[in-house]
Design an enzyme around this catalytic site. Structure first.
Site, PDB file in Angstrom:
ATOM      1  N   SER A  15      -5.806 -51.476 -51.299  1.00 42.53           N
ATOM      2  CA  SER A  15      -6.557 -50.816 -52.360  1.00 42.53           C
ATOM      3  C   SER A  15      -7.780 -51.671 -52.646  1.00 42.53           C
ATOM      4  O   SER A  15      -7.663 -52.894 -52.734  1.00 42.53           O
ATOM      5  CB  SER A  15      -5.673 -50.676 -53.615  1.00 42.53           C
ATOM      6  OG  SER A  15      -6.085 -49.614 -54.426  1.00 42.53           O
ATOM      7  N   ARG A  16      -8.938 -51.019 -52.781  1.00 45.91           N
ATOM      8  CA  ARG A  16     -10.178 -51.788 -52.897  1.00 45.91           C
ATOM      9  C   ARG A  16     -10.248 -52.576 -54.185  1.00 45.91           C
ATOM     10  O   ARG A  16     -10.762 -53.680 -54.232  1.00 45.91           O
ATOM     11  CB  ARG A  16     -11.385 -50.833 -52.823  1.00 45.91           C
ATOM     12  CG  ARG A  16     -11.477 -50.071 -51.520  1.00 45.91           C
ATOM     13  CD  ARG A  16     -12.364 -48.865 -51.661  1.00 45.91           C
ATOM     14  NE  ARG A  16     -11.957 -48.016 -52.781  1.00 45.91           N
ATOM     15  CZ  ARG A  16     -12.558 -46.907 -53.156  1.00 45.91           C
ATOM     16  NH1 ARG A  16     -13.616 -46.497 -52.499  1.00 45.91           N
ATOM     17  NH2 ARG A  16     -12.123 -46.201 -54.176  1.00 45.91           N
ATOM     18  N   LYS A  20       0.550 -35.184 -52.299  1.00 40.63           N
ATOM     19  CA  LYS A  20       0.043 -33.812 -52.294  1.00 40.63           C
ATOM     20  C   LYS A  20      -1.371 -33.800 -52.877  1.00 40.63           C
ATOM     21  O   LYS A  20      -1.676 -34.653 -53.717  1.00 40.63           O
ATOM     22  CB  LYS A  20       0.952 -32.846 -53.051  1.00 40.63           C
ATOM     23  CG  LYS A  20       1.357 -33.274 -54.435  1.00 40.63           C
ATOM     24  CD  LYS A  20       0.565 -33.122 -55.654  1.00 40.63           C
ATOM     25  CE  LYS A  20      -0.665 -32.415 -55.925  1.00 40.63           C
ATOM     26  NZ  LYS A  20      -1.177 -32.641 -57.306  1.00 40.63           N
ATOM     27  N   ASP A  37      -5.341 -28.784 -58.153  1.00 40.41           N
ATOM     28  CA  ASP A  37      -4.594 -30.035 -57.975  1.00 40.41           C
ATOM     29  C   ASP A  37      -3.240 -29.935 -58.696  1.00 40.41           C
ATOM     30  O   ASP A  37      -2.200 -30.158 -58.068  1.00 40.41           O
ATOM     31  CB  ASP A  37      -5.408 -31.245 -58.459  1.00 40.41           C
ATOM     32  CG  ASP A  37      -4.603 -32.529 -58.354  1.00 40.41           C
ATOM     33  OD1 ASP A  37      -4.602 -33.128 -57.270  1.00 40.41           O
ATOM     34  OD2 ASP A  37      -3.938 -32.904 -59.341  1.00 40.41           O
ATOM     35  N   ILE A  39      -0.895 -42.377 -59.733  1.00 42.92           N
ATOM     36  CA  ILE A  39       0.421 -41.929 -59.249  1.00 42.92           C
ATOM     37  C   ILE A  39       1.163 -43.052 -58.538  1.00 42.92           C
ATOM     38  O   ILE A  39       2.396 -43.135 -58.619  1.00 42.92           O
ATOM     39  CB  ILE A  39       0.303 -40.663 -58.364  1.00 42.92           C
ATOM     40  CG1 ILE A  39       1.661 -39.980 -58.251  1.00 42.92           C
ATOM     41  CG2 ILE A  39      -0.266 -40.965 -56.986  1.00 42.92           C
ATOM     42  CD1 ILE A  39       2.232 -39.485 -59.531  1.00 42.92           C
TER      43      ILE A  39
HETATM   44  P1  NAP Z   1      -6.371 -42.032 -58.833  1.00 44.71           P
HETATM   45  O1  NAP Z   1      -5.770 -42.552 -60.099  1.00 44.71           O
HETATM   46  O2  NAP Z   1      -7.813 -41.710 -58.812  1.00 44.71           O
HETATM   47  O3  NAP Z   1      -6.002 -43.066 -57.684  1.00 44.71           O
HETATM   48  C1  NAP Z   1      -6.408 -42.933 -56.348  1.00 44.71           C
HETATM   49  C2  NAP Z   1      -6.706 -44.313 -55.798  1.00 44.71           C
HETATM   50  O4  NAP Z   1      -7.175 -44.166 -54.459  1.00 44.71           O
HETATM   51  C3  NAP Z   1      -7.821 -45.018 -56.550  1.00 44.71           C
HETATM   52  O5  NAP Z   1      -7.283 -45.830 -57.567  1.00 44.71           O
HETATM   53  C4  NAP Z   1      -8.545 -45.804 -55.474  1.00 44.71           C
HETATM   54  O6  NAP Z   1      -8.080 -47.145 -55.474  1.00 44.71           O
HETATM   55  C5  NAP Z   1      -8.131 -45.180 -54.153  1.00 44.71           C
HETATM   56  N1  NAP Z   1      -9.269 -44.582 -53.441  1.00 44.71           N
HETATM   57  C6  NAP Z   1      -9.567 -44.763 -52.139  1.00 44.71           C
HETATM   58  N2  NAP Z   1     -10.649 -44.075 -51.792  1.00 44.71           N
HETATM   59  C7  NAP Z   1     -11.073 -43.443 -52.886  1.00 44.71           C
HETATM   60  C8  NAP Z   1     -12.156 -42.585 -53.152  1.00 44.71           C
HETATM   61  N3  NAP Z   1     -13.020 -42.221 -52.196  1.00 44.71           N
HETATM   62  N4  NAP Z   1     -12.287 -42.098 -54.403  1.00 44.71           N
HETATM   63  C9  NAP Z   1     -11.427 -42.447 -55.365  1.00 44.71           C
HETATM   64  N5  NAP Z   1     -10.350 -43.266 -55.164  1.00 44.71           N
HETATM   65  C10 NAP Z   1     -10.185 -43.759 -53.937  1.00 44.71           C
HETATM   66  O7  NAP Z   1      -5.635 -40.693 -58.374  1.00 44.71           O
HETATM   67  P2  NAP Z   1      -4.095 -40.306 -58.581  1.00 44.71           P
HETATM   68  O8  NAP Z   1      -3.944 -39.540 -59.849  1.00 44.71           O
HETATM   69  O9  NAP Z   1      -3.226 -41.469 -58.377  1.00 44.71           O
HETATM   70  O10 NAP Z   1      -3.954 -39.225 -57.422  1.00 44.71           O
HETATM   71  C11 NAP Z   1      -3.878 -39.588 -56.065  1.00 44.71           C
HETATM   72  C12 NAP Z   1      -3.194 -38.466 -55.313  1.00 44.71           C
HETATM   73  O11 NAP Z   1      -1.885 -38.293 -55.854  1.00 44.71           O
HETATM   74  C13 NAP Z   1      -3.903 -37.106 -55.471  1.00 44.71           C
HETATM   75  O12 NAP Z   1      -3.845 -36.394 -54.278  1.00 44.71           O
HETATM   76  C14 NAP Z   1      -3.108 -36.401 -56.542  1.00 44.71           C
HETATM   77  O13 NAP Z   1      -3.119 -34.998 -56.401  1.00 44.71           O
HETATM   78  C15 NAP Z   1      -1.716 -36.949 -56.274  1.00 44.71           C
HETATM   79  N6  NAP Z   1      -0.849 -36.890 -57.462  1.00 44.71           N
HETATM   80  C16 NAP Z   1      -1.290 -37.361 -58.682  1.00 44.71           C
HETATM   81  C17 NAP Z   1      -0.461 -37.229 -59.788  1.00 44.71           C
HETATM   82  C18 NAP Z   1      -0.868 -37.740 -61.152  1.00 44.71           C
HETATM   83  O14 NAP Z   1      -0.148 -37.493 -62.121  1.00 44.71           O
HETATM   84  N7  NAP Z   1      -1.967 -38.470 -61.312  1.00 44.71           N
HETATM   85  C19 NAP Z   1       0.790 -36.614 -59.675  1.00 44.71           C
HETATM   86  C20 NAP Z   1       1.208 -36.206 -58.424  1.00 44.71           C
HETATM   87  C21 NAP Z   1       0.386 -36.334 -57.327  1.00 44.71           C
HETATM   88  P3  NAP Z   1      -9.092 -48.340 -55.064  1.00 44.71           P
HETATM   89  O15 NAP Z   1     -10.390 -48.066 -55.770  1.00 44.71           O
HETATM   90  O16 NAP Z   1      -8.407 -49.582 -55.531  1.00 44.71           O
HETATM   91  O17 NAP Z   1      -9.230 -48.249 -53.561  1.00 44.71           O
END
Ligand code: NAP
Length: 309
Positions: A36-37, A90, A168, A14
């Site tokens: 970001s890690r 969110k 989610d 996101i």
């Molecule tokens: P994601 O692709 O998994 O990204 C989250 C990032 O957070 C990871 O790339 C990671 O980056 C970091 N992170 C830090 N601690 C972590 C842990 N313990 N486990 C996993 N990742 C960790 O997730 P996302 O889809 O972007 O979603 C993130 C948030 O945005 C969620 O709450 C989701 O509901 C919300 N959201 C997502 C979307 C969508 O379409 N994907 C839409 C609206 C809202 P590093 O490893 O580099 O630290």
């Protein structure tokens, strides 16, 4: 006015898809750092963790927490303590009660805390709210059905406790419904389907009502292949109102009232800039409360294991 210097924390899907382009398109705010890690952006200051960013003492005014909900509270608390404004993706947390101390910290520190609900910024939401404000509502049916393999590949956190599973995306529908209905509503029954190898539900059937006895049904399902469904249908005394495509389209009987491209995250950043300028916070937990209720009241059904590939 100088631009707010913002750091994104958690450079995942996101952050890349929506936050970075929306910050670039918004006046009054600029991307100044990433924490970001495992990921970085060329030309932008990078830190492995938020703690390192805060310790560096860099001139950062605000952070956008785009990490999974399970790790968000500790980061929000640290950022507020360091005097930063905080934007929460969110859902705003992994529990409801963890938010109150953050609200208090923001208030006491004179900082902005913004719990975003991106679907509320979809173009059809405010017109739907206006339409329904003086109508008699007879029933509501939500269908929020998508393919988890397409939208959440490799996201193991989403299946863990606090990751919410199908809630989610489902919480997006609840964020819209809590905005457009004129009265609060409450959960009366729920069935949550858990894959036998996962700690979060893959589907949920929910029934809500309100003080007038309104019937509200919601079906959330992550097993949908083919066309995806993000629809809310509201039967009223003036006909059927259908909010579809996640809030992009609004149709009243056979008349299209809204059919626009999404600009949710630009509107989120515009609002964040405005909140900071006005020394305000915006934290509405009602969608998260409904999800917590579903976990409290929901009957558990075991379904077949979810295999990712
Ligand atoms: P994601 O692709 O998994 O990204 C989250 C990032 O957070 C990871 O790339 C990671 O980056 C970091 N992170 C830090 N601690 C972590 C842990 N313990 N486990 C996993 N990742 C960790 O997730 P996302 O889809 O972007 O979603 C993130 C948030 O945005 C969620 O709450 C989701 O509901 C919300 N959201 C997502 C979307 C969508 O379409 N994907 C839409 C609206 C809202 P590093 O490893 O580099 O630290």
């Amino acid at each position: 006015m100088t631009a707010i210097r913002l750091a994104i924390v958690g450079l995942g899907k996101i952050a890349r898809d929506q936050h970075i382009p929306s910050i670039a398109a918004t006046e009054g705010i600029e991307l100044a750092a990433i924490a970001s890690r495992n990921a970085s952006v060329d030309g932008i200051a990078h830190f492995a963790t938020l703690d390192q960013l805060l310790a560096d003492g860099r001139d950062i005014d605000a952070v956008a927490l785009c990490v999974p909900p399970q790790v968000r509270h500790a980061q929000a608390a640290a950022a507020l303590k360091a005097g930063k404004h905080v934007l929460l993706e969110k859902p705003p947390g992994a529990t409801v009660s963890e938010l109150e101390p953050l609200v208090a910290a923001a208030r006491e520190g004179g900082r902005t805390l913004f719990a975003t609900w991106h679907s509320r910024f979809a173009p059809a939401v405010e017109p739907a709210r206006s339409f329904l404000s003086n109508r008699q509502i007879k029933s509501v049916v939500i269908e929020w059905k998508e393919d988890v393999r397409v939208w959440h590949p490799g996201q193991s956190w989403i299946w863990e406790p606090g990751g919410l599973g199908v809630f989610d995306p489902g919480i997006n529908a609840l964020s819209i419904l809590t905005r457009i209905l004129p009265r609060p509503f409450f959960l009366t029954a729920a069935e949550l389907s858990f894959p036998s190898n996962r700690a979060a539900p893959i589907a949920a059937d929910l029934t809500f009502s309100d003080v007038t006895g309104l019937a509200i049904r919601a079906e959330f399902d992550w097993r949908q292949t083919g066309p995806q469904t993000w629809d809310i249908r509201v039967e009223t005394d003036a006909g059927l109102l259908v909010l579809s495509s996640g809030g992009s389209r609004l149709v009243h009987d056979d008349r299209t009232l809204v059919d626009e491209k999404q600009a949710e995250y630009r509107n989120i950043y515009r609002r964040f800039v405005e909140l900071i300028a006005n020394h305000e916070s915006d934290v509405d937990l009602s969608p998260l409360v409904h999800v917590a209720d579903a976990f409290m009241l929901g009957r558990r059904r075991d379904v077949e294991p979810f295999i990712e590939d």
